[in-house]
Design a protein around this motif. Structure first.
Motif, PDB file in Angstrom:
ATOM      1  N   LEU A 177       0.872  -1.170   0.000  1.00 15.37           N
ATOM      2  CA  LEU A 177       0.000   0.000   0.000  1.00 15.37           C
ATOM      3  C   LEU A 177       0.905   1.215   0.000  1.00 15.37           C
ATOM      4  O   LEU A 177       1.901   1.254   0.730  1.00 15.37           O
ATOM      5  N   VAL A 178       0.603   2.207  -0.822  1.00 12.38           N
ATOM      6  CA  VAL A 178       1.342   3.465  -0.768  1.00 12.38           C
ATOM      7  C   VAL A 178       0.406   4.540  -0.244  1.00 12.38           C
ATOM      8  O   VAL A 178      -0.773   4.593  -0.615  1.00 12.38           O
ATOM      9  N   VAL A 179       0.936   5.352   0.660  1.00 12.05           N
ATOM     10  CA  VAL A 179       0.164   6.417   1.295  1.00 12.05           C
ATOM     11  C   VAL A 179       0.837   7.747   1.000  1.00 12.05           C
ATOM     12  O   VAL A 179       2.051   7.896   1.211  1.00 12.05           O
ATOM     13  N   ALA A 180       0.083   8.706   0.495  1.00  9.28           N
ATOM     14  CA  ALA A 180       0.602  10.051   0.264  1.00  9.28           C
ATOM     15  C   ALA A 180       0.487  10.877   1.534  1.00  9.28           C
ATOM     16  O   ALA A 180      -0.260  10.532   2.458  1.00  9.28           O
ATOM     17  N   GLY A 181       1.212  11.981   1.555  1.00 10.91           N
ATOM     18  CA  GLY A 181       1.180  12.844   2.725  1.00 10.91           C
ATOM     19  C   GLY A 181      -0.192  13.404   3.021  1.00 10.91           C
ATOM     20  O   GLY A 181      -0.512  13.716   4.172  1.00 10.91           O
ATOM     21  N   ASP A 182      -1.044  13.516   1.966  1.00 14.08           N
ATOM     22  CA  ASP A 182      -2.398  14.039   2.171  1.00 14.08           C
ATOM     23  C   ASP A 182      -3.422  12.940   2.432  1.00 14.08           C
ATOM     24  O   ASP A 182      -4.623  13.198   2.475  1.00 14.08           O
ATOM     25  N   GLY A 183      -2.949  11.690   2.585  1.00 16.04           N
ATOM     26  CA  GLY A 183      -3.849  10.601   2.930  1.00 16.04           C
ATOM     27  C   GLY A 183      -4.355   9.771   1.769  1.00 16.04           C
ATOM     28  O   GLY A 183      -5.040   8.767   1.975  1.00 16.04           O
ATOM     29  N   ARG A 184      -4.028  10.143   0.535  1.00 15.37           N
ATOM     30  CA  ARG A 184      -4.432   9.316  -0.598  1.00 15.37           C
ATOM     31  C   ARG A 184      -3.701   7.985  -0.561  1.00 15.37           C
ATOM     32  O   ARG A 184      -2.563   7.909  -0.092  1.00 15.37           O
ATOM     33  N   ILE A 185      -4.348   6.960  -1.058  1.00 10.94           N
ATOM     34  CA  ILE A 185      -3.738   5.629  -1.029  1.00 10.94           C
ATOM     35  C   ILE A 185      -3.918   4.918  -2.364  1.00 10.94           C
ATOM     36  O   ILE A 185      -4.833   5.225  -3.129  1.00 10.94           O
ATOM     37  N   GLU A 186      -3.025   3.984  -2.635  1.00 10.86           N
ATOM     38  CA  GLU A 186      -3.161   3.024  -3.723  1.00 10.86           C
ATOM     39  C   GLU A 186      -2.697   1.671  -3.179  1.00 10.86           C
ATOM     40  O   GLU A 186      -1.737   1.597  -2.425  1.00 10.86           O
ATOM     41  N   GLY A 187      -3.387   0.609  -3.570  1.00 13.41           N
ATOM     42  CA  GLY A 187      -3.011  -0.731  -3.136  1.00 13.41           C
ATOM     43  C   GLY A 187      -3.729  -1.151  -1.874  1.00 13.41           C
ATOM     44  O   GLY A 187      -4.692  -0.509  -1.423  1.00 13.41           O
ATOM     45  N   SER A 188      -3.255  -2.233  -1.278  1.00 16.32           N
ATOM     46  CA  SER A 188      -3.913  -2.784  -0.094  1.00 16.32           C
ATOM     47  C   SER A 188      -2.950  -3.698   0.651  1.00 16.32           C
ATOM     48  O   SER A 188      -2.146  -4.401   0.042  1.00 16.32           O
TER      49      SER A 188
END
Length: 349
Positions: A67-78
């Motif tokens: 899972l990748v998490v951006a600084g603003d809370g957006r995510i991709e993956g699981s």
């Protein structure tokens, strides 16, 4: 969605470039987590990678899932199918802020895990790495480059210190089995990054119409090759990569490696045989050819006449697929996918 390209034989130069892009599209379709992490980091948004390093019981995601998490809370993956993502996002944002790695563990005996929904009877351990912190931008960029070039690499990280490095040569058994995991020392985690699997289907026939969607679900990036325009049409294969060219030329332009499976489905030697010769000279992990035992015996004779020896010819799986009593295109496709999987994982097919 725009219609996929159909490549013609006189555009081989274009084919070589576009087919490589198509290969990478499989990576985009199935798993672009490291690429997204690098993009968000370079855009100044901050990013952290969360990776499942160990599982016990009925944890919903396999080791190595990311899972990748951006600084603003957006995510991709699981990393858990939704069970613990909320807690991981918070930990990732903390890691982005302080630059240090974190090890998270969730299980049925962990009250925090129940609070975020892990009531499936499993336990998972997750490594969180901030890009530009414990995970250097250079290491991540090198990993992304290796993936784009279809080079198998391992990312090896010390779970105690957070120090990570790439290894292009080692962990051959793990790479063969696509099996990330913690080594016997209990503190070294190896994340396997193999090139996306690729299926080269020669012959845009009824079996191919069933096989390609199944292969995509199984994680393959399919390419369909058939010089017969009436067969290789977008109407018959919507949203698929179609190459309207002689298979040997198309395969040579695409390139074959150890993550490729080649299936020959036309029943026409003048189409199948040139592709078969190209496949036999490559390192592709699977070669399957449609036809009865009598048809296959004739095929073997033709390949012997072409100069191939017995060990090389033994690579051909023909009649194609596991013997499951298949009685139609869809069941034949199931048998082919099953045999491809067995060969890929080193099991007796």
């Amino acid at each position: 969605m725009p219609a996929p390209p159909i490549w013609r034989g006189h555009l081989i130069g274009e084919l070589m470039t576009t087919a490589r892009s198509s290969a990478n599209s499989g990576l985009q379709r199935f798993d672009a987590i490291p690429e997204q992490a690098l993009a968000w980091h370079r855009a100044g948004q901050g990013a952290a990678l969360a990776t499942v390093v160990e599982t016990w019981g009925s944890a919903p995601r396999r080791t190595g899932s990311q899972l990748v998490v951006a600084g603003d809370g957006r995510i991709e993956g699981s990393v858990s199918g939704g069970c613990v993502e909320g807690a991981v996002i918070l930990a990732a944002q903390d890691a982005i802020a302080d630059g240090g790695h974190q090890i998270l563990e969730f299980g049925v005996s962990d009250e925090d895990a129940f609070a975020v929904g892990l009531a499936c009877g499993g336990t998972i351990r997750i490594l969180v790495e901030p890009v530009g912190g414990s995970l250097s931008e250079t290491t991540l960029a090198d990993l992304v480059a290796a993936r784009a070039e279809r080079r198998a690499v391992s990312y090896v990280v010390d779970l105690d210190t957070g120090a990570g490095r790439l290894d292009a040569e080692g962990h051959t058994d793990r790479k063969r089995m696509d099996r990330s995991g913690v080594e016997e020392d209990g503190k070294t985690f190896v994340a396997v990054h193999n090139p996306p699997l690729r299926l080269i289907a020669v012959g845009a026939v009824h079996i191919t119409q069933a096989l390609v969607p199944m292969a995509r679900i199984a994680g393959y990036d399919p390419v369909i090759i058939d010089p017969r325009g009436a067969f290789a049409s977008p109407e018959r294969f919507p949203d698929e990569v179609l190459i309207d060219d002689w298979p040997d030329e198309a395969i040579a332009a695409i390139g074959l490696d150890a993550r490729c499976a080649v299936v020959l489905l036309t029943h026409d030697p003048k189409i199948d045989d040139p592709a078969l010769e190209t496949a036999l000279r490559s390192q592709c992990f699977y070669i399957g050819a449609l036809g009865s035992s009598r048809t296959h015996a004739k095929r073997i004779t033709r390949m012997q006449d072409a100069g191939f020896d017995a060990p090389t010819l033994a690579r051909i799986h023909g009649p194609i697929g596991l013997d499951i009593g298949a009685a139609g295109p869809a069941e034949i496709a199931v048998s082919i996918i099953a045999e491809m999987t067995a060969v890929l994982r080193g099991r007796q097919a």
